[in-house]
Scaffold this motif. Structure first.
Motif, short mmCIF file in Angstrom:
data_model
loop_
_atom_site.label_atom_id
_atom_site.label_comp_id
_atom_site.label_asym_id
_atom_site.label_seq_id
_atom_site.Cartn_x
_atom_site.Cartn_y
_atom_site.Cartn_z
N CYS A 276 1.12 -1.42 0.31
CA CYS A 276 -0.11 0.05 -0.10
C CYS A 276 0.76 0.86 0.25
N GLN A 277 0.59 2.16 -0.56
CA GLN A 277 0.25 3.66 -0.64
C GLN A 277 1.33 4.12 0.70
N ASP A 278 0.19 4.18 1.33
CA ASP A 278 0.49 4.20 3.10
C ASP A 278 1.20 3.30 3.34
N THR A 279 2.53 3.81 3.38
CA THR A 279 3.33 2.63 4.72
C THR A 279 3.27 2.71 5.79
N GLY A 280 1.83 3.68 6.02
CA GLY A 280 1.82 4.03 7.76
C GLY A 280 2.77 4.74 8.88
N THR A 281 1.92 4.42 10.06
CA THR A 281 2.66 4.65 11.11
C THR A 281 3.92 3.44 11.22
#
Lengths: 206, 290
Positions: B62-67
């Motif tokens: 996912c492009q949101d590699t998050g916290t």
């Protein structure tokens, strides 16, 4: 899956219905939280005077937005140092955060569609009927897969917003989406929220 | 002590691009439950294609590699100061290599740091000294979409008719799943902490997610509630991506904490289907990844 080219005519927009799988091709921009707030404050509500390159950028964006699409996406981009940009991962972000802004942006710039995930609320649904426009749902988290549909990065504006929030101008080929809100007031999200709400009420009563 | 920067970089690469087998197996099983040709089934098919591609290309699932949240368990004698510096260096390098998206934004000045490092708390690193000779480092990458639909309830909740017992816990957790709809990238995994204060509730509701999917809770009462919550969440029919369908939640993990007599918090961390967690183990010269 139906192939749709950007810019999109009113006729084609009106022919799209909730549930239709669509493959989008053409030029679009990414834009999310900072972008929408910037558009609203600077060009629509005008609570903040244009600064720096604001006017040049809006002039460059206008023809892309007219009949075009905004993709709610904060990509992972390689080549930042060489400026040979490439989208590495580019799935949709949650759209509901743009609910306060989206309909006004669509109407002001004649934007025919937004791509995101999770769906949007009544204000955007109303906007879709007026413009006319549609909400395209991409598959959340499918970022590497979707990035393969991005054939070229044509440019970037407002990189100082940060990579995820910058305005990336991209060319896509067959980007896979599903229509979940249409120009006739149909919303899959409303239908699922209502039906799951009824089940929840039953479960809570037990 | 040895420099583990490269090993941490490899840990992050694996976490961002290689979905753990227990999560993937659940997603594969879920496909069979959705009707052929449905949007729900299409979503799961795309998700599985993406998992394979990301693994093959070493690119983010996912492009949101998050916290990035790290849990370090170290034997006596390791310098947590040095480990912290090595983890931070590895994270900045992982960002340069596009394994990670620059995700740390100064909340006051709205400035993205560009390298995933921000203040003392980004990334989050928990240290614990343990017996034995083995160092383990676990990392979880939790995206913003699912983090935003997390919830904390203070019982009793009159609106939901939820009292201070497990029956009340059931009601508020189902409410959280309904409120999330598809916005947390369903099908999700629920991490639930019962008790604690507001802070420990949130951190423990994430920690419990490190347990493997399909491992039953050792407490039979909680095991039963976990099973019930997964089944009833799926009855809601929200489905993959909120398109409607059979699979809304893949699994539920519950942990109990002590609470103040006055407080009864129920905290729900919603983990998206892209449930990225990986583990590094170091014993002497032996390094392994799971």
């Amino acid at each position: 899956m139906r192939a749709v080219k950007i810019p999109i005519s009113d006729e084609i927009i009106r022919s799209l219905k909730v549930g239709d799988p669509v493959a989008l091709s053409g030029v679009m921009i990414t834009g999310r939280d900072t972008f929408h707030k910037w558009l609203i404050d600077t060009f629509i509500k005008k609570t903040r005077p244009p600064q720096g390159d604001d006017l040049d950028i809006s002039a460059a964006l206008k023809p892309i937005l007219d009949g075009g699409i905004i993709y709610h996406c904060g990509p992972v981009v390689s080549g930042l140092e060489t400026k040979e940009y490439k989208f590495v991962a580019a799935g949709p972000t949650t759209s509901i955060r743009e609910e306060p802004y989206q309909a006004d942006v669509m109407k002001h710039f004649n934007v025919k569609g937004v791509i995101g995930k999770g769906g949007m609320g009544p204000k955007t649904l109303q906007g879709c009927q007026e413009v006319p426009g549609v909400y395209f749902h991409a598959i959340g988290g499918a970022a590497t897969y979707i990035a393969q549909s991005v054939t070229r990065v044509l440019g970037v504006h407002k990189l100082d917003f940060g990579v995820p929030e910058a305005i990336w101008v991209i060319e896509v080929k067959d980007l896979p989406v599903v229509v979940t809100m249409d120009a006739h007031g149909g919303s899959l999200h409303q239908v699922v929220a209502d039906s799951s709400g009824k089940v929840l009420a039953d479960l809570l009563a037990r | 002590m040895r420099d583990l920067t490269n090993e941490f970089l490899e840990l992050i690469r694996r976490a961002a691009s290689d979905l753990p087998p227990d999560v993937e197996a659940r997603l594969r099983a879920a496909i069979e439950k959705e009707e052929p040709g449905s949007a729900a089934r299409g979503a799961l098919e795309t998700i599985l294609k993406n998992i394979e591609l990301a693994r093959q290309n070493s690119t983010p699932i996912c492009q949101d590699t998050g916290t990035p949240i790290f849990y370090v368990k170290h034997p006596e004698g390791w310098s947590t100061r040095k480990l912290r510096a090595q983890i931070r260096n590895a994270l900045a390098e992982a960002t340069k290599l596009s394994y990670m998206r620059p995700n740390a934004v100064d909340a006051i000045y709205d400035k993205n740091s560009g390298n995933n490092l921000g203040g003392d708390d980004f990334p989050t690193i928990h240290f614990e000294e343990i017996d034995g000779e083995t160092l383990t480092v676990e990392v979880m990458l939790k995206g913003g979409g699912c983090e935003n639909v997390g919830a904390q309830y203070s019982l009793p909740d009159n609106h939901l008719g939820a009292g201070r017992d497990l029956a009340g816990v059931r009601k508020v957790v189902l409410d959280a799943v309904h409120k999330a709809q598809g916005q947390g990238c369903a099908p999700g995994i629920l991490g639930v902490a019962i008790g604690g204060d507001r802070g420990t509730g949130y951190s423990k509701s994430k920690e419990v997610l490190f347990d493997k999917i399909g491992t039953p809770n050792p407490d039979p009462k909680l095991a039963a509630l976990e099973e019930q919550l997964t089944a009833e969440s799926n009855q809601l029919g929200i489905g993959p991506m909120g398109f409607g369908g059979q699979t809304t939640v893949l699994d539920t993990k519950i942990t109990g904490l002590h609470r103040l007599p006055a407080s009864y918090f129920v905290t729900v961390s919603y983990m998206c289907w892209a449930y990225r967690r990986r583990k590094l183990t170091v014993t002497g010269d032996q390094v392994s990844y799971a």
